[in-house]
Scaffold this motif. Sequence first.
Motif, short mmCIF file in Angstrom:
data_model
loop_
_atom_site.label_atom_id
_atom_site.label_comp_id
_atom_site.label_asym_id
_atom_site.label_seq_id
_atom_site.Cartn_x
_atom_site.Cartn_y
_atom_site.Cartn_z
N ARG A 268 0.84 -0.72 -0.45
CA ARG A 268 0.43 0.28 -0.03
C ARG A 268 0.78 1.20 -0.23
N MET A 269 1.84 1.66 0.85
CA MET A 269 2.86 2.29 1.44
C MET A 269 3.64 2.88 -0.33
N GLU A 270 4.19 1.40 -0.87
CA GLU A 270 4.41 1.63 -1.83
C GLU A 270 4.08 2.49 -3.18
N GLN A 271 2.76 2.18 -3.44
CA GLN A 271 1.23 2.32 -4.23
C GLN A 271 1.37 3.90 -4.19
N ILE A 272 1.33 4.66 -2.51
CA ILE A 272 0.76 5.87 -2.45
C ILE A 272 1.99 6.47 -3.07
N ARG A 273 3.36 5.87 -2.38
CA ARG A 273 4.33 6.84 -2.69
C ARG A 273 5.46 7.11 -4.55
N ASN A 274 4.40 5.80 -5.16
CA ASN A 274 4.34 5.76 -6.97
C ASN A 274 3.60 7.11 -7.87
N ARG A 275 2.33 6.90 -6.46
CA ARG A 275 0.96 8.49 -6.82
C ARG A 275 1.47 9.47 -6.65
N ILE A 276 2.66 9.55 -5.73
CA ILE A 276 2.98 10.98 -5.03
C ILE A 276 4.08 11.68 -6.15
N LYS A 277 4.79 10.49 -6.74
CA LYS A 277 5.88 10.87 -7.07
C LYS A 277 5.83 10.62 -8.50
N GLY A 278 4.05 10.70 -9.78
CA GLY A 278 3.62 10.58 -10.52
C GLY A 278 3.37 12.23 -10.17
N HIS A 279 2.39 12.83 -9.41
CA HIS A 279 2.20 13.73 -8.97
C HIS A 279 3.24 14.72 -9.11
N MET A 280 3.95 14.76 -8.31
CA MET A 280 5.56 15.54 -8.47
C MET A 280 6.20 15.84 -9.65
N ALA A 281 6.18 14.31 -10.11
CA ALA A 281 6.25 14.83 -12.34
C ALA A 281 6.18 16.09 -12.82
N GLU A 282 4.18 16.04 -12.01
CA GLU A 282 3.54 17.19 -12.81
C GLU A 282 3.28 17.83 -12.13
N LEU A 283 3.73 18.64 -11.14
CA LEU A 283 3.85 19.68 -10.65
C LEU A 283 5.27 20.91 -10.71
N SER A 284 6.20 19.56 -11.08
CA SER A 284 7.51 20.22 -11.03
C SER A 284 7.76 21.30 -12.39
N SER A 285 6.82 20.99 -13.10
CA SER A 285 6.71 21.73 -14.36
C SER A 285 5.78 22.87 -14.54
N SER A 286 5.26 23.44 -13.36
CA SER A 286 4.13 24.38 -13.47
C SER A 286 5.04 25.58 -12.26
N GLU A 287 4.74 26.41 -13.44
CA GLU A 287 5.42 27.80 -13.17
C GLU A 287 5.17 28.18 -11.18
N ILE A 288 4.21 27.63 -10.83
CA ILE A 288 4.14 28.19 -9.34
C ILE A 288 4.46 27.14 -8.34
N TYR A 289 4.78 25.84 -8.60
CA TYR A 289 5.69 24.73 -8.24
C TYR A 289 5.81 25.46 -6.86
N ASP A 290 5.88 25.02 -5.56
CA ASP A 290 6.88 25.41 -3.73
C ASP A 290 7.19 24.32 -3.69
N GLN A 291 8.46 24.46 -3.74
CA GLN A 291 9.01 22.73 -3.96
C GLN A 291 9.13 22.55 -1.84
N ASN A 292 8.88 23.42 -0.81
CA ASN A 292 8.78 23.36 0.03
C ASN A 292 8.05 23.05 0.97
N ARG A 293 6.78 23.94 -0.12
CA ARG A 293 5.55 23.40 0.63
C ARG A 293 4.96 22.19 0.07
N PHE A 294 5.26 21.91 -0.77
CA PHE A 294 5.19 20.49 -1.50
C PHE A 294 5.77 19.36 -0.58
#
Length: 293
Positions: free
Chosen positions: A181-207
Amino acid sequence: MLQSMTGFGSARLDTDQYCISVEIRSLNSKSMDLSVRLPRFLSDKEYEIRNLMQKALIRGKVSVSVDYVKNKAQKAKNTINKELLQTYYRELNEAADAVGGSKNDLFRLALHMPDVLLQDQVEEAGGDAEWEQVEPLVQEALVKITNFRNDEGKALTAEIMSYIDKIRILLAEIEKHDPVRMEQIRNRIKGHMAELSSSEIYDQNRFEQEMVYYMEKLDIAEEKVRLVNHLHYFTETVYLPEPTGKKLGFISQEIGREINTIGSKANDATIQHHVVEMKEELEKIKEQINNIL
């Protein structure tokens, strides 16, 4: 070992003069709900009998019945008021003479006049001698109902512990699946992180802060530990020598809270399935606890 609140015990004494029988019945109840039925000559012993029941049985809906019955020979003694019968017969005879009526049924009529037949007015025994005979019967019935409760308690213990074992097995299945379960959650988070990191309003600390908060909300490690402890405490309490029904009820409530929390935090279909099965086993436990002293 657990003791059931349901039970039955009886004792009986037969003599040439009378029969004394004692019956004690018990059902489940939140407190001691005691009713006592005694013959008139034992009315002064009700308080003593109540104390015996409360000390020995502690809790339950308990009914105590003591019956005293004279045998047929005893009942036949003094059941006809002969003087009154003679008076009625004489007066009826005189009345028949006065009006010229038939005298064929005078005896039957006199016999059924008021207060001639005393069958419902059998003289009861009384005094300390009779209580000396009744008290051992009460004690014998108490021993029998206690043994009955103990035997029922053994069966309840085996049944309840089978439910606890099933919850342990289901918890082990959750423990086994949790890394997946935890590995599935991590993979989902990584996928969302990849999408967000390309955004201009992405804030690493907040994320990172939000991810820590999110992971903590999904972590069920503490709930699993507490559930294990509650199950262990429940098992220890089952085998205590004193009555533990109410305590087991409180522990089962705590077990339910941890199961519910695991279900709400897991966010996983497999774990939810196990949680539903655990709840089902817990409901069976609660039903049986209602009948435990």
